[in-house]
Design an enzyme around this catalytic site. Sequence first.
Site, short mmCIF file in Angstrom:
data_model
loop_
_atom_site.label_atom_id
_atom_site.label_comp_id
_atom_site.label_asym_id
_atom_site.label_seq_id
_atom_site.Cartn_x
_atom_site.Cartn_y
_atom_site.Cartn_z
N ASP A 156 0.86 -1.20 0.00
CA ASP A 156 0.00 0.00 0.00
C ASP A 156 0.89 1.25 0.00
OD1 ASP A 156 -2.22 -1.63 0.24
OD2 ASP A 156 -2.66 -1.10 2.32
N ARG A 158 -1.15 -1.01 -8.40
CA ARG A 158 -2.53 -0.64 -8.07
C ARG A 158 -2.56 0.88 -8.26
NH1 ARG A 158 -3.72 -1.12 -2.10
NH2 ARG A 158 -4.08 -3.32 -2.51
N THR A 170 -10.97 1.86 -7.50
CA THR A 170 -11.87 3.01 -7.36
C THR A 170 -13.32 2.55 -7.20
OG1 THR A 170 -12.60 5.09 -8.38
CG2 THR A 170 -12.19 3.25 -9.88
C1 LIG Z 1 -8.63 -1.62 -3.24
C2 LIG Z 1 -8.23 -0.25 -2.79
C3 LIG Z 1 -6.99 -0.05 -2.23
C4 LIG Z 1 -6.60 1.23 -1.84
N1 LIG Z 1 -5.30 1.43 -1.42
C5 LIG Z 1 -4.88 2.69 -1.15
C6 LIG Z 1 -3.52 2.97 -0.85
O1 LIG Z 1 -2.65 2.09 -0.83
N2 LIG Z 1 -3.18 4.25 -0.59
C7 LIG Z 1 -4.09 5.29 -0.62
O2 LIG Z 1 -3.71 6.44 -0.42
N3 LIG Z 1 -5.38 5.04 -0.88
C8 LIG Z 1 -5.80 3.78 -1.15
N4 LIG Z 1 -7.12 3.57 -1.47
C9 LIG Z 1 -8.13 4.63 -1.24
C10 LIG Z 1 -8.27 5.51 -2.47
O3 LIG Z 1 -7.10 6.27 -2.64
C11 LIG Z 1 -9.46 6.46 -2.31
O4 LIG Z 1 -9.27 7.28 -1.22
C12 LIG Z 1 -10.80 5.78 -2.14
O5 LIG Z 1 -10.88 4.64 -2.95
C13 LIG Z 1 -11.94 6.73 -2.55
O6 LIG Z 1 -11.77 7.14 -3.88
P1 LIG Z 1 -12.70 6.65 -5.09
O7 LIG Z 1 -11.80 6.41 -6.27
O8 LIG Z 1 -13.49 5.49 -4.68
O9 LIG Z 1 -13.55 7.91 -5.47
P2 LIG Z 1 -14.53 8.84 -4.58
O10 LIG Z 1 -14.90 9.95 -5.49
O11 LIG Z 1 -13.95 9.16 -3.27
O12 LIG Z 1 -15.79 7.89 -4.33
C14 LIG Z 1 -16.66 7.53 -5.38
C15 LIG Z 1 -17.99 7.12 -4.74
O13 LIG Z 1 -17.79 5.93 -3.97
C16 LIG Z 1 -18.53 5.99 -2.77
N5 LIG Z 1 -17.61 5.91 -1.61
C17 LIG Z 1 -16.30 6.20 -1.60
N6 LIG Z 1 -15.77 5.97 -0.39
C18 LIG Z 1 -16.79 5.52 0.38
C19 LIG Z 1 -16.90 5.08 1.73
N7 LIG Z 1 -15.85 5.06 2.54
N8 LIG Z 1 -18.09 4.65 2.18
C20 LIG Z 1 -19.17 4.64 1.38
N9 LIG Z 1 -19.14 5.05 0.09
C21 LIG Z 1 -17.98 5.48 -0.40
C22 LIG Z 1 -19.32 7.26 -2.77
O14 LIG Z 1 -20.58 6.98 -3.36
C23 LIG Z 1 -18.54 8.14 -3.73
O15 LIG Z 1 -19.33 9.09 -4.33
C24 LIG Z 1 -7.51 2.30 -1.93
C25 LIG Z 1 -8.77 2.10 -2.50
C26 LIG Z 1 -9.14 0.86 -2.95
C27 LIG Z 1 -10.46 0.68 -3.61
#
Ligand SMILES: Cc1cc2nc3c(=O)[nH]c(=O)nc-3n(C[C@H](O)[C@H](O)[C@H](O)COP(=O)(O)OP(=O)(O)OC[C@H]3O[C@@H](n4cnc5c(N)ncnc54)[C@H](O)[C@@H]3O)c2cc1C
Length: 303
Positions: free
Chosen positions: A125, A176, A218
Amino acid sequence: MQILNKFIVATIPLVPRPIVRYFANRYIAGEELIDAVNTVRFLNSQNMMATMDVLGESITKEEEALNAKQAAITTLKTITNENLNSNLSIKLTQLGLKLDKEFCFQNVRDIVKTAAELKNFVRIDMEDSSCTDDTIEIYMKLRKEFTNVGIVLQAYLKRTETDAIMLMNNGLKNFRLCKGIYIEPPTIAFKKKSEINQNFMKVLKIMFENKAYVGIATHDEELVMNSYKLISDMGLKKDEYEFQMLLGVRPELRSNIVKDGHRLRVYVPYGHHWYKYSIRRFKENPEIAGYVFKSIFTRNTFK
Ligand SMILES: Cc1cc2nc3c(=O)[nH]c(=O)nc-3n(C[C@H](O)[C@H](O)[C@H](O)COP(=O)(O)OP(=O)(O)OC[C@H]3O[C@@H](n4cnc5c(N)ncnc54)[C@H](O)[C@@H]3O)c2cc1C
């Protein structure tokens, strides 16, 4: 984030832990390894892969890092023994990055070596920007010895395109790609959603053009749809990429991605150190943060 949301999120530390735990349940498999095993078994039955994560980060004693290493190794062995379709995700600050880089490297090396022996894979990560250089350095050092390890890059960081190109020029092509979750200054990070999304798609395209394997991480429907289009335009095969989502977030979208015929991996965190991880998830979801906030006034419900 709107002012009200900011206020709500800032008050979460005042909420008693049992209440936070109640709302955190959707994001974590449970406190014990058996909870994660059951969750992964269910996901596998739904045609989804998993990546298991033993919760914890930023430890302050070597002993904690050694315990985290042991928990990671036990998780890898359990994945094999239980015949699960899962790999492992790890955080370097949990394995001593902020104590001593070489000590951290040796811990990660032990985990990746065990994974190699078990024919499994470890994803490192990416944490906040104070860790980026060291994480890349440790990853590159590991890749001199092992092929079963990949890294995460964050689309919100302005440096990410350069990092991706540098890694790929060194033959390191397993990523990733996510937006990034930590709070970073505008000098080094894109802040607007439109800019982050634009950079996400730009970097994803560069990665695919260089024949990298990418976990598209995402829950943003716009990015999922744009990725579908890119995958189709570039004629990628199903085993040349995967989608990735967090446990408890948008399960209907993840089912649709699988129905559409794409490979999907769910991030399954488990363990006793669930608090910090859950707070980050609440911050992404003001609606849930709002429930947690309201519960300050209805404490009795959650004893
Ligand atoms: C498999 C995976 C691994 C990850 N690893 C890392 C990492 O190593 N380092 C790092 O910095 N980040 C990591 N992340 C987190 C990532 O960077 C984002 O902060 C997170 O995924 C939210 O961004 P999004 O692309 O989903 O878009 P967003 O625009 O934040 O979300 C899109 C939609 O998803 C829904 N949503 C998002 N989050 C939530 C929630 N918590 N609860 C309910 N609904 C929600 C909402 O409907 C939102 O409108 C990871 C994410 C995933 C999926």
